[in-house]
Design an enzyme around this catalytic site. Structure first.
Site, short mmCIF file in Angstrom:
data_model
loop_
_atom_site.label_atom_id
_atom_site.label_comp_id
_atom_site.label_asym_id
_atom_site.label_seq_id
_atom_site.Cartn_x
_atom_site.Cartn_y
_atom_site.Cartn_z
N GLU A 1 -4.83 -8.65 -0.83
CA GLU A 1 -5.67 -8.39 0.35
C GLU A 1 -7.11 -8.25 -0.13
O GLU A 1 -7.41 -7.35 -0.93
CB GLU A 1 -5.24 -7.12 1.11
CG GLU A 1 -3.94 -7.30 1.86
CD GLU A 1 -3.58 -6.12 2.74
OE1 GLU A 1 -4.49 -5.44 3.27
OE2 GLU A 1 -2.36 -5.87 2.90
N GLU B 1 0.84 -1.20 0.00
CA GLU B 1 0.00 0.00 0.00
C GLU B 1 0.87 1.26 0.00
O GLU B 1 0.79 2.10 0.89
CB GLU B 1 -0.99 -0.03 1.18
CG GLU B 1 -1.95 -1.19 1.07
CD GLU B 1 -3.18 -1.12 1.97
OE1 GLU B 1 -3.26 -0.26 2.86
OE2 GLU B 1 -4.09 -1.95 1.75
O1 AHR Z 1 -5.46 -6.10 6.67
C1 AHR Z 1 -5.37 -4.98 7.50
C2 AHR Z 1 -4.66 -3.82 6.82
O2 AHR Z 1 -5.43 -3.40 5.74
C3 AHR Z 1 -3.33 -4.11 6.21
O3 AHR Z 1 -2.28 -4.01 7.11
C4 AHR Z 1 -3.19 -3.04 5.17
O4 AHR Z 1 -2.36 -3.42 4.10
C5 AHR Z 1 -4.63 -2.78 4.77
O5 AHR Z 1 -4.91 -1.44 4.72
#
Ligand code: AHR
Length: 539
Positions: free
Chosen positions: A342, A217
């Site tokens: 994610e 991110e």
């Molecule tokens: O999964 C929780 C958080 O969500 C992670 O650390 C981040 O990459 C995302 O914003």
């Protein structure tokens, strides 16, 4: 229900064709209209087992209390790793696990996690300032003890039979730390000082880590970069990394949901001097959470909320298509694939099983449907998505497991992953769900959604019925073959809020479907709010 325009319906299977018959949970229907058309001669691509990947971060109760209980724990463990978790994970045939973050990754120094555990430094965790943790004990969720480091993670991967995917720190460590971590993991025994250090820590043989995330991110917690600046950092970090014979697969930090600007600008800038760099980018990491921000917790929701969340889950499809098209403007041969490292449902706090489990939530049937719809989407785009990692494995968002101290339970998400593991390695087939739209306010959802894959003469078909209360009958029409035999499993609960707890660990679990074949009809009824797996042998 509102009827949507249907593509040309295919002919029912001819005389003598196999058909699915009713069971205790299903009834045969005479309707010939709504149907699922599986197009055997329209393969999409092989469903990489990596689409069924996982994600584990040093956050809340994921690592400590979740995976790692310590070697001296009274909780059953294998060199410190929770045995219940290992045993359940093996059932999923997990191919890949991402670690150590998430946002945590860009604050992590891998050197903190090697050497004698007693000597490892204690650091403030990336998440220490989260308001949720203010009233929590000053334990590992706030102050990272580094008991679980590279060797412990590799051991976990070996125990469950998965490949490691390491996310490197691009925000707060220099590029040297990245390539030295690669060297530490991959240099052959005896060749370099770092390989010797690894051997002294108990692992003389290289770990041969293939997947490396270059930041996380980077538009946010990973450095607040502009896409242009991140492109420059990506080039610098990956300009020279020793391979040691491992085909390194770099995964660049991609967009937040629908941010096409991030995708376009990164691809334009990273290739401005040499398009050859595209050969070094294995994956473009898309993150997408379907959230219920501002609403109730994971168990406190209305029927309207159910449809709303499932509608958000289905947004994964246009996100994949849109980013794929944007990537293709610079990379028309599509050397770079998408890695959705994610994804999951993100609910408000309130159903976590321990006070320190930041973002911990108890998943219900609603989340199981989100998992099914999302995995089906990946299957349908097996030509575009190379890997996906559900966030996160245990005690966090959309988890497959909840655990604290000696208690452990599998959530409905686990059951979806286990059922869907039947797709792994199959050839994804174009499958049309010629069904009405249903449910809640606009935009309405398809009554049924799913995907199909072919494994020799065995067809795997997964189907989610999104309707809260109505069963749905559909014909299963296999174009190009007839059915010989089949078996099935269905996951559903007494209520859309159904979930498993430590006290009632089997409140939601799949049940076998008895499928009888007849030459007359292929109609199957899918229970409301359910996920079905069909494994069908073709004649
Ligand atoms: O999964 C929780 C958080 O969500 C992670 O650390 C981040 O990459 C995302 O914003």
């Amino acid at each position: 229900m509102q009827q949507i325009p249907r593509r040309e319906f295919l002919q029912l299977l001819g005389a003598g064709a196999a058909a699915l018959a009713a069971t205790a949970r299903t009834v045969r229907a005479a309707s010939t209209k709504p149907g699922i058309d599986v197009l055997l001669d329209e393969p999409i691509g092989v469903i990489s087992p990596d689409l069924y990947g996982h994600f584990t971060e040093h956050i809340g109760g994921v690592i400590y209390d979740g995976i790692w209980v310590g070697e001296k724990s009274k909780v059953r463990n294998q060199r410190g790793i929770r045995s219940d978790l290992v045993e359940h994970m093996r059932r999923l045939k997990p191919s890949v696990v991402r670690w150590p973050g998430g946002c945590f990754a860009d604050s992590y120094n891998w050197r903190d996690g090697i050497g004698s555990r007693a000597q490892r430094p204690k650091r403030a965790n990336f998440w220490v300032n989260e308001r949720f943790l203010a009233g929590a004990p000053d334990g590992p969720a706030k102050y990272e003890p580094n008991e679980f480091g590279t060797h412990e993670f590799m051991h976990f991967c070996r125990l469950i039979g998965a490949q490691p995917y390491l996310a490197a720190n691009l925000r707060s460590n220099p590029a040297r730390d990245f390539y030295e971590w690669v060297e530490y993991c991959n240099a052959p025994a005896g060749r370099t000082t770092l390989a010797g250090e690894r051997a002294r820590q108990g692992d003389p043989e290289p770990f041969k880590v293939r997947f490396w995330g270059v930041g996380n991110e980077s538009w946010g917690c990973g450095g607040n970069f502009t896409p242009e600046d991140y492109a420059a950092e990506y080039r610098r970090f990956t300009a020279w990394v020793p391979a040691f014979g491992v085909p390194l697969a770099f995964i660049a930090s991609g967009p937040n949901g629908g941010d096409l600007d991030w995708t376009r600008k990164f691809f334009t800038r990273v290739t401005e001097r040499d398009k050859g760099i595209l050969r070094s980018i294995y994956g473009w990491a898309l993150h997408y959470y379907c959230g219920t921000s501002g609403k109730g917790n994971s168990l406190d929701f209305t029927t309207e909320d159910w449809y709303d969340l499932l509608g958000k889950a289905l947004r994964m499809e246009p996100l994949i298509r849109d980013h794929w098209a944007a990537m293709g403007e610079v990379d028309p041969d599509h050397r770079v694939k998408l890695v959705v490292d994610e994804w999951g449902a993100w609910h408000r706090a309130g159903t976590e099983v321990a006070r320190s489990h930041l973002f911990g939530q108890t998943s219900s049937m609603r989340d199981a449907l989100v998992a099914a719809l999302t995995l089906d989407t990946f299957n349908r785009h097996a030509d575009k998505v190379a890997m996906a990692n559900v966030a996160q494995l245990i005690n966090n968002l959309h988890s497959l497991f909840l655990a604290t101290e000696d208690k452990f339970v599998a959530t409905p998400n686990f059951h979806v992953f286990e059922m869907y593991s039947a797709h792994q390695g199959g050839r994804s087939l174009r499958t049309e769900f010629n069904v009405p739209r249903t449910g809640g306010s606009a935009p309405a959802l398809p009554a049924l959604a799913g995907s199909a894959s072919l494994h020799g003469r065995r067809l795997v078909l997964t189907v989610a019925n999104t309707h809260v209360t109505e069963p749905f009958e559909a014909e299963i029409r296999i174009r190009g073959a007839t059915l010989r035999s089949g078996k099935g499993r269905v996951l559903t609960g007494p209520d859309i809020h159904a979930h498993n707890t430590f006290a009632q660990p089997r409140a939601v679990e799949p049940h076998d479907l008895e499928l009888k074949l007849s030459g007359a009809s292929n109609t199957l009824q899918f229970p409301p709010a359910s996920v079905t797996l069909l494994e069908l042998d073709l004649a």
